[in-house]
Motif scaffolding. Structure first.
Motif, PDB file in Angstrom:
ATOM      1  N   PRO A  22       0.835  -1.218   0.000  1.00  0.00           N
ATOM      2  CA  PRO A  22       0.000   0.000   0.000  1.00  0.00           C
ATOM      3  C   PRO A  22       0.863   1.258   0.000  1.00  0.00           C
ATOM      4  CG  PRO A  22       0.129  -0.911   2.206  1.00  0.00           C
ATOM      5  CD  PRO A  22       0.842  -1.882   1.311  1.00  0.00           C
ATOM      6  N   VAL A  23       0.277   2.342  -0.477  1.00  0.00           N
ATOM      7  CA  VAL A  23       0.980   3.622  -0.419  1.00  0.00           C
ATOM      8  C   VAL A  23       0.773   4.198   0.981  1.00  0.00           C
ATOM      9  CG1 VAL A  23       1.136   5.919  -1.432  1.00  0.00           C
ATOM     10  CG2 VAL A  23       0.455   3.960  -2.845  1.00  0.00           C
ATOM     11  N   ILE A  24       1.847   4.655   1.606  1.00  0.00           N
ATOM     12  CA  ILE A  24       1.717   5.264   2.928  1.00  0.00           C
ATOM     13  C   ILE A  24       1.647   6.767   2.733  1.00  0.00           C
ATOM     14  CG2 ILE A  24       2.738   5.496   5.235  1.00  0.00           C
ATOM     15  CD1 ILE A  24       4.277   2.850   4.575  1.00  0.00           C
ATOM     16  N   ASP A  25       0.437   7.263   2.727  1.00  0.00           N
ATOM     17  CA  ASP A  25       0.270   8.677   2.418  1.00  0.00           C
ATOM     18  C   ASP A  25      -0.670   9.288   3.451  1.00  0.00           C
ATOM     19  OD1 ASP A  25       0.132  11.145   1.279  1.00  0.00           O
ATOM     20  OD2 ASP A  25      -1.245  10.560  -0.325  1.00  0.00           O
ATOM     21  N   ILE A  26      -0.077   9.748   4.543  1.00  0.00           N
ATOM     22  CA  ILE A  26      -0.892  10.271   5.644  1.00  0.00           C
ATOM     23  C   ILE A  26      -0.499  11.718   5.879  1.00  0.00           C
ATOM     24  CG2 ILE A  26      -1.262  10.092   8.133  1.00  0.00           C
ATOM     25  CD1 ILE A  26      -1.103   7.030   7.737  1.00  0.00           C
TER      26      ILE A  26
ATOM     27  N   LEU B  59       0.076  -8.054   4.791  1.00  0.00           N
ATOM     28  CA  LEU B  59      -0.326  -9.063   3.800  1.00  0.00           C
ATOM     29  C   LEU B  59       0.643  -9.077   2.626  1.00  0.00           C
ATOM     30  CD1 LEU B  59      -4.173  -9.204   3.202  1.00  0.00           C
ATOM     31  CD2 LEU B  59      -2.652 -10.976   4.070  1.00  0.00           C
ATOM     32  N   HIS B  60       1.024  -7.880   2.207  1.00  0.00           N
ATOM     33  CA  HIS B  60       1.995  -7.787   1.115  1.00  0.00           C
ATOM     34  C   HIS B  60       3.277  -8.529   1.496  1.00  0.00           C
ATOM     35  CE1 HIS B  60       4.875  -6.208  -1.764  1.00  0.00           C
ATOM     36  NE2 HIS B  60       5.620  -5.830  -0.740  1.00  0.00           N
ATOM     37  N   THR B  61       3.769  -8.262   2.708  1.00  0.00           N
ATOM     38  CA  THR B  61       5.016  -8.893   3.140  1.00  0.00           C
ATOM     39  C   THR B  61       4.852 -10.410   3.209  1.00  0.00           C
ATOM     40  OG1 THR B  61       5.269  -6.935   4.528  1.00  0.00           O
ATOM     41  CG2 THR B  61       6.909  -8.653   4.784  1.00  0.00           C
ATOM     42  N   LEU B  62       3.712 -10.852   3.769  1.00  0.00           N
ATOM     43  CA  LEU B  62       3.493 -12.296   3.905  1.00  0.00           C
ATOM     44  C   LEU B  62       3.421 -12.980   2.551  1.00  0.00           C
ATOM     45  CD1 LEU B  62       0.870 -12.370   6.808  1.00  0.00           C
ATOM     46  CD2 LEU B  62       3.242 -13.157   6.923  1.00  0.00           C
ATOM     47  N   ASN B 247      10.582  -2.199   4.941  1.00  0.00           N
ATOM     48  CA  ASN B 247      11.490  -1.056   5.124  1.00  0.00           C
ATOM     49  C   ASN B 247      11.124  -0.255   6.377  1.00  0.00           C
ATOM     50  OD1 ASN B 247       9.111   0.284   4.357  1.00  0.00           O
ATOM     51  ND2 ASN B 247       9.681   0.134   2.197  1.00  0.00           N
ATOM     52  N   ILE B 248      11.894   0.800   6.631  1.00  0.00           N
ATOM     53  CA  ILE B 248      11.656   1.608   7.842  1.00  0.00           C
ATOM     54  C   ILE B 248      10.296   2.293   7.798  1.00  0.00           C
ATOM     55  CG2 ILE B 248      12.462   3.661   9.113  1.00  0.00           C
ATOM     56  CD1 ILE B 248      15.176   2.740   9.047  1.00  0.00           C
ATOM     57  N   ASP B 249       9.871   2.708   6.604  1.00  0.00           N
ATOM     58  CA  ASP B 249       8.553   3.345   6.492  1.00  0.00           C
ATOM     59  C   ASP B 249       7.444   2.423   7.001  1.00  0.00           C
ATOM     60  OD1 ASP B 249       9.671   5.597   5.419  1.00  0.00           O
ATOM     61  OD2 ASP B 249       9.231   5.063   3.336  1.00  0.00           O
ATOM     62  N   SER B 250       7.560   1.156   6.668  1.00  0.00           N
ATOM     63  CA  SER B 250       6.510   0.224   7.130  1.00  0.00           C
ATOM     64  C   SER B 250       6.617   0.013   8.629  1.00  0.00           C
ATOM     65  CB  SER B 250       6.612  -1.135   6.452  1.00  0.00           C
ATOM     66  OG  SER B 250       7.374  -1.131   5.309  1.00  0.00           O
TER      67      SER B 250
END
Ligand code: SF4
Lengths: 189, 457
Positions: A22-26, B59-62, B247-250
């Motif tokens: 997903p795009v993380i856009d908050i 889910l994407h990661t899994l 990644n760090i963002d997640s």
């Protein structure tokens, strides 16, 4: 090696269809970042000193030294009475550590600290109390912004510190000061 | 069929329920956490968005797990981190012991890890002469008491402060009768400092493993993971394969929801990122399967691997709150414990420790569909011919019975009449476990069918 092989092989027969990332856009809350940061820091039992900067901190440090406390400073411009020790274990009697924070997060009061500035990695945890120095300009709105700005090179250790160490493991009563620092004061510069 | 009647969930819950005031107290303590969680979630306008992103990201990661695990391993190696793979708990324990033996470790300080509980690591290492000290206060309390955790975030939630006081008096020499949490915590602090300073190695669990960095994230409020890992030169981290994030963002997304959903805090006090050992030290990561790839083979069970172990579902669960963590026949109790532990439950009873109220799915920060998974487990048990004692005998009949309209209508009218004219004491035995803690219902005058025919038909 074969266990790795087995695990990766088993993963090939997973049942769910591939999902995209997903795009993380908050959108961040950018009003009054320092005010937000201060409120969050209070929530996690830390204290913010907005005015006075390093001079105020040095005065505080001097006062503690006069009382016989052991203080190590990793911040340029603040002088303690202890140097970095040979081993991490020798820091066991440190009363106060003064360390620099790289950035602050308004939404939760957390401050990113990198081991480059710690002497030993254990410094912010083993000290009885912690003074953190933070540039007001480094406060970001939320963790998404923080994630894109923190540095963590290969081999490094970094941590978000949000307040003094705490626990509520005995009947849910909040006790500040578990294993790490028993208090956290943040000085804005 | 159940193996032993004494171990089924209902029976163990009954033991816990004997002390009614304790049940009330337990339920209230957990509900307080649920309320704090609601306030923390409510204060973020983007809360639902975070749940959605958290769910999709996991889910994407899994669904790309093999790729991320390999990427993670390669990056760890670049960072001078040694990576090990373990198919199951036995292999995990053996690997850990090999590393510790090579360094002649006598004392290991450990910070909370449900995975090492799952692998029964402590007793294994102790058999091999290694002292294992749990350093999270709650974990240390139950370790001293010789008990397993009863909750995944607050492991000693079932104990009262007086009980902790007695225990500490006995084991740590605190004053007799002292029960002040501040005093007891300080005593534990002093005791555990000595352990940190004299340990030869440290072990922690892993909250997130970051694939593109080759780093692990460890979250604690007490700082015990960091006091441990940053003193001795040898640090070990055990992680399930489900802990990967790209990644760090997640990781940042999950760091926003983890503590808020667990205790209502905006973030845990320490969220530490380890991307290599300290100078002159060694860092090991042990990647463990232990049944997780099997769960991924089932579309519905697979989603339970999205869990980030916040414990939110335990706190909200009306059954957990009133039956206690020890009634689940698995290391992890509550809704998520049923989801990940049912297949190992030889009593075949834990999928029924649930009202299917759905509250857990509603609070979960990564949208694990817990009620759906639990329902699915009931089906799996039934299909395998493993319905728990009692249910196995009557459930198939209930099915046939409900399917026949005449039989159902006829017996329902008998039941209504019986409920109206017979005394409760005579009828109660017929209601079985259901009626044990409930009053029998007041019977309506006519059946719904008759009412419908008359008024709407
Ligand atoms: S299933 Fe969801 S609510 Fe329950 S512990 Fe896991 S992440 Fe938390």
């Amino acid at each position: 090696m074969s266990s790795k092989h087995d695990i990766l092989n088993a993963l090939k027969s997973a049942a769910i269809a591939p999902q995209s990332m997903p795009v993380i856009d908050i959108s961040p809350r950018i009003d009054d970042l320092i005010g937000q940061f201060e409120t969050s820091l209070n929530t996690v039992a830390g204290t913010l000193h907005r005015e006075g900067g390093l001079a105020k901190l040095q005065a505080q440090v001097d006062e503690h030294i006069a009382q016989g406390m052991q203080i190590i400073s990793m911040v340029d411009g603040v002088k303690g009475n202890r140097e970095v020790t040979d081993t991490a274990h020798q820091l066991r009697d440190i009363d106060y550590a003064v360390i620099p924070g790289d950035l602050g997060v308004a939404e939760n009061g957390a401050i990113w600290v990198n081991n480059k500035n710690l002497g030993h990695r254990v410094t912010p945890f083993i000290c009885e109390n912690l003074f953190l120095v933070l540039k007001a300009s480094t406060i970001v709105a939320n963790m998404h912004q923080a994630a894109s700005r923190i540095t963590l090179e290969s081999g490094e250790f970094g941590t978000f510190i949000a307040g003094p160490s705490k626990t509520a493991d005995i009947e849910q009563a909040l006790v500040v000061g578990a294993h790490g620092a028993c208090s956290l004061n943040v000085y804005l510069v | 069929m159940s193996t032993s009647n004494s171990a089924v969930h209902a029976h163990k819950a009954e033991i816990f329920c004997k002390d009614e005031s304790r049940v009330d107290w337990h339920s209230k303590a957990l509900w307080l956490l649920r309320e704090k969680r609601d306030r923390a979630a409510g204060s973020l306008p983007e809360w639902e968005q975070l749940r959605q992103i958290g769910s999709e990201m996991k889910l994407h990661t899994l669904t790309h797990l093999g790729q991320y695990l390999e990427e993670f391993e390669q990056n760890c190696i670049k960072n001078n981190i040694q990576v090990h793979w373990a198919r199951d708990g036995v292999e995990h324990n053996r690997i850990v012991h090999e590393i510790l033996a090579k360094h002649q470790v006598k004392k290991l300080v450990k910070s909370k890890s449900m995975l090492t509980e799952e692998c029964h690591m402590n007793p294994y290492l102790e058999q091999h002469g290694i002292e294992v000290i749990d350093t999270d206060l709650g974990e240390r309390i139950i370790q001293l008491a010789g008990q397993p955790p009863s909750h995944i975030v607050v492991p000693a939630i079932h104990l009262k402060k007086e009980e902790v006081g007695d225990l500490f008096h006995d084991k740590l020499g605190t004053d007799a009768g002292a029960s002040d949490p501040l005093y007891l915590t300080r005593a534990a602090r002093a005791h555990l400092r000595e352990q940190f300073l004299s340990a030869d190695a440290a072990m922690t669990g892993v909250n997130m493993a970051i694939a593109d960095k080759g780093a692990v994230v460890v979250c604690t409020n007490e700082g015990n993971a960091d006091m441990g890992a940053n003193l001795p030169k040898l640090q070990l981290h055990s992680m399930g394969i489900d802990k990967l994030v790209p990644n760090i963002d997640s990781a940042a997304v999950l760091l926003r929801t983890l503590a808020r959903n667990a205790t209502g805090q905006p973030i845990t006090t320490y969220s530490s990122f380890y991307r290599g050992p300290q100078d002159g030290g060694e860092m090991h990561v042990i990647i463990v399967d232990n049944g997780r790839t099997d769960m991924l083979k089932d579309k519905i069970l697979a989603e339970s691997l999205k869990c980030i172990r916040c414990g939110g579902c335990l706190n909200t669960c009306p059954v957990y709150r009133r039956s206690g963590g020890y009634s689940y026949n698995y290391t992890i109790p509550g809704p998520i414990g049923i989801a990940v532990g049912s297949q190992r439950d030889d009593t075949n009873s834990i999928p029924w420790a649930c009202t299917l109220c759905g509250s857990c799915s509603y609070v979960c920060p990564t949208k694990v569909p817990l009620d759906k998974i639990i329902h699915h487990h009931r089906r799996l048990k039934a299909e395998a011919g493993k319905l728990p004692y009692g249910k196995a005998s009557y459930m198939p009949l209930v099915g046939k019975f409900m399917a026949s309209e005449t039989a159902l209508n006829c017996s329902m009218s008998v039941a209504r009449i019986a409920l109206r004219i017979l005394p409760g004491s005579l009828l109660k035995p017929f209601s079985g476990a259901w009626g044990k803690y409930r009053e029998l219902p007041v019977a309506p005058n006519s059946s719904f069918e008759a009412w419908f025919k008359k008024n709407r038909g």
